[in-house]
Enzyme design. Structure first.
Site, short mmCIF file in Angstrom:
data_model
loop_
_atom_site.label_atom_id
_atom_site.label_comp_id
_atom_site.label_asym_id
_atom_site.label_seq_id
_atom_site.Cartn_x
_atom_site.Cartn_y
_atom_site.Cartn_z
N GLY A 212 0.83 -1.49 0.09
CA GLY A 212 0.08 -0.03 -0.02
C GLY A 212 0.94 1.29 -0.11
O GLY A 212 2.16 1.14 -0.45
N ASN A 213 0.20 2.46 0.42
CA ASN A 213 0.98 3.49 0.37
C ASN A 213 0.27 4.30 1.61
O ASN A 213 -0.50 4.07 2.01
CB ASN A 213 1.20 4.37 -1.02
#
Ligand code: CTP
Length: 403
Positions: A212-213
């Site tokens: 993810g980020n």
């Protein structure tokens, strides 16, 4: 959320028996989130007390040019009051006050405020049926409408005189919804669908892990709010985020992965007039997802990744009537790279965030952006809150759509 939220509304009260209903009007405006000030004609105080209205509106009530309670004789500034107001609502509006408004008479503070107000003015007539039908009253209506004021028509029913007919002031609920509808009807994105993406995407590695980020989704949610405030029906496709909205014009479509986001966005793109893609979509995802939790074994571990579909690019390829906006986050050669994306993805506008700018990017509540348009205009903005950036962006879109 009401369109009246945070609006400054000046309620004018004149001397009719319907003035007792003004207390309910104040309550409804307050419930809608508006700021209320009340201005009264001196004679209207016989029908409802300033104390009731100041308690409900949480503001002083004005009924004369000079504050009589104050030994210093403070002047109540009708010009300031008129300029403070985003809307001036005169309810009830008697035949007497309307005749004076129609002819520029200003011998009380309500009338003087009316003459100095620059905002939209609504009036809700209230009187007996024969007064309502009198030629002179009709002349007042015509004149007031010709000046651009808006009439909230009286209803029919039992009147204070005991007679039954037209002239009863519209119900407080109907006055508020008349004004809400009137404002909404004039909003520039009324009847338009705006598609927005926000937040990160999560790409599964196994049932418990993902790539993810740090995108918070805040920028996308602020854009959704700004578009909804302009009257648009907003479809907000968002990756996992803690952001919330309760705007009735925003329909939230939660997704997790880039693939889900792609599918959801394509469901709504054809019927949209504007699409703004602010999500931080993963560019790569694990080529295969383990169906059971991966156990640790070797000292190193490799995950093979494959490219996700570029949602923005895919929209650019099938673009018809849509106005398409993308975001670019760059660290160097910012303008050049952003321009490249604008062209290769067939965009109308790109919003450039430079990571060289302090206060821009992920996890902060501010942003510093540069807009680059398809006609090669470069518009730099200073550091602003994300809510302000969202408003700037919507104004830029309106400007380009208008051109
Ligand atoms: N975007 C998208 N789908 C993807 C990747 C990005 O819709 N799979 C959108 C983003 O929402 C954003 C814009 O594309 O509006 C960002 O462009 P992109 O070329 O992906 O920028 P970067 O990810 O910064 O690309 P690069 O790493 O090549 O600079």
């Amino acid at each position: 959320m009401s369109i009246l939220k945070d609006k400054n509304i000046l309620l004018g009260i004149t001397a009719g028996i319907a003035a007792y209903k003004s207390a309910s009007i104040v309550r409804l405006f307050i419930k809608a989130g508006a700021n209320i000030k009340v201005v009264m004609t001196p004679a209207s105080k016989d029908f409802i007390t300033p104390l009731t209205l100041s308690t409900l509106s949480k503001n002083p009530v004005y009924s004369s040019f000079v504050d009589e309670e104050d030994d210093n004789n403070v002047w109540n500034n009708h010009v300031e009051l008129g300029l403070w107001a985003d809307l001036f609502v005169i309810a009830p509006a008697t035949a007497n006050t309307m005749a004076k408004m129609a002819n520029g008479v200003c011998n009380n503070i309500l009338l003087a405020t009316y003459l100095s107000a620059k905002c939209p003015v609504y009036f809700a007539p209230a009187m007996d049926l024969d007064m309502y039908k009198h030629k002179s009253t009709e002349t007042s209506f015509d004149k007031l409408l010709s000046y651009g004021n808006k009439m909230i028509p009286a209803g029919t029913g039992e009147l204070a005189s005991g007679l039954v007919g037209e002239g009863r002031m519209a119900k407080p609920e109907d006055i508020v919804s008349f004004i809400e509808k009137d404002i909404l009807d004039q909003l520039p994105l009324k009847g338009k669908q705006v598609l927005i993406t926000a937040g990160p995407t999560y790409e599964a590695i196994d049932p418990v892990r993902f790539i993810g980020n740090h995108s918070s989704g805040k920028m996308g949610f602020e854009i959704a709010n700004a578009a909804a405030n302009l009257g648009a029906e907003v479809i907000l496709v968002t990756g996992p985020t803690h952001q919330k909205t309760n705007h009735s014009y925003i329909s939230v479509k939660p997704v997790v992965s880039a693939k889900e986001m792609y599918n959801e966005v394509h469901k709504h793109y054809k019927s949209s007039q504007i699409a703004i893609l602010s999500a931080a979509v993963a560019d790569y995802r694990p080529k295969s997802v383990a169906d059971k939790k991966i156990k640790k074994k070797e000292s190193t571990f490799t995950i093979e990744l494959e490219k996700t579909k570029d949602i923005l690019k895919s929209l650019g390829e099938i673009k018809k009537q849509q106005f398409l906006v993308g975001f670019a986050l760059e660290t160097n050669n910012e303008i050049e790279y952003a321009k490249g994306k604008l062209e290769s993805k067939n965009l109308d506008l790109i919003v450039l965030n430079s990571l060289q700018d302090k206060g821009a990017g992920f996890g902060v509540s501010t942003n510093k952006v540069t807009f680059i348009t398809s006609s090669n205009e470069i518009i730099e903005h200073k550091l602003k809150s994300k809510a302000e950036v969202a408003e700037d962006l919507m104004q830029q879109i309106l400007k380009q759509l208008d051109a």
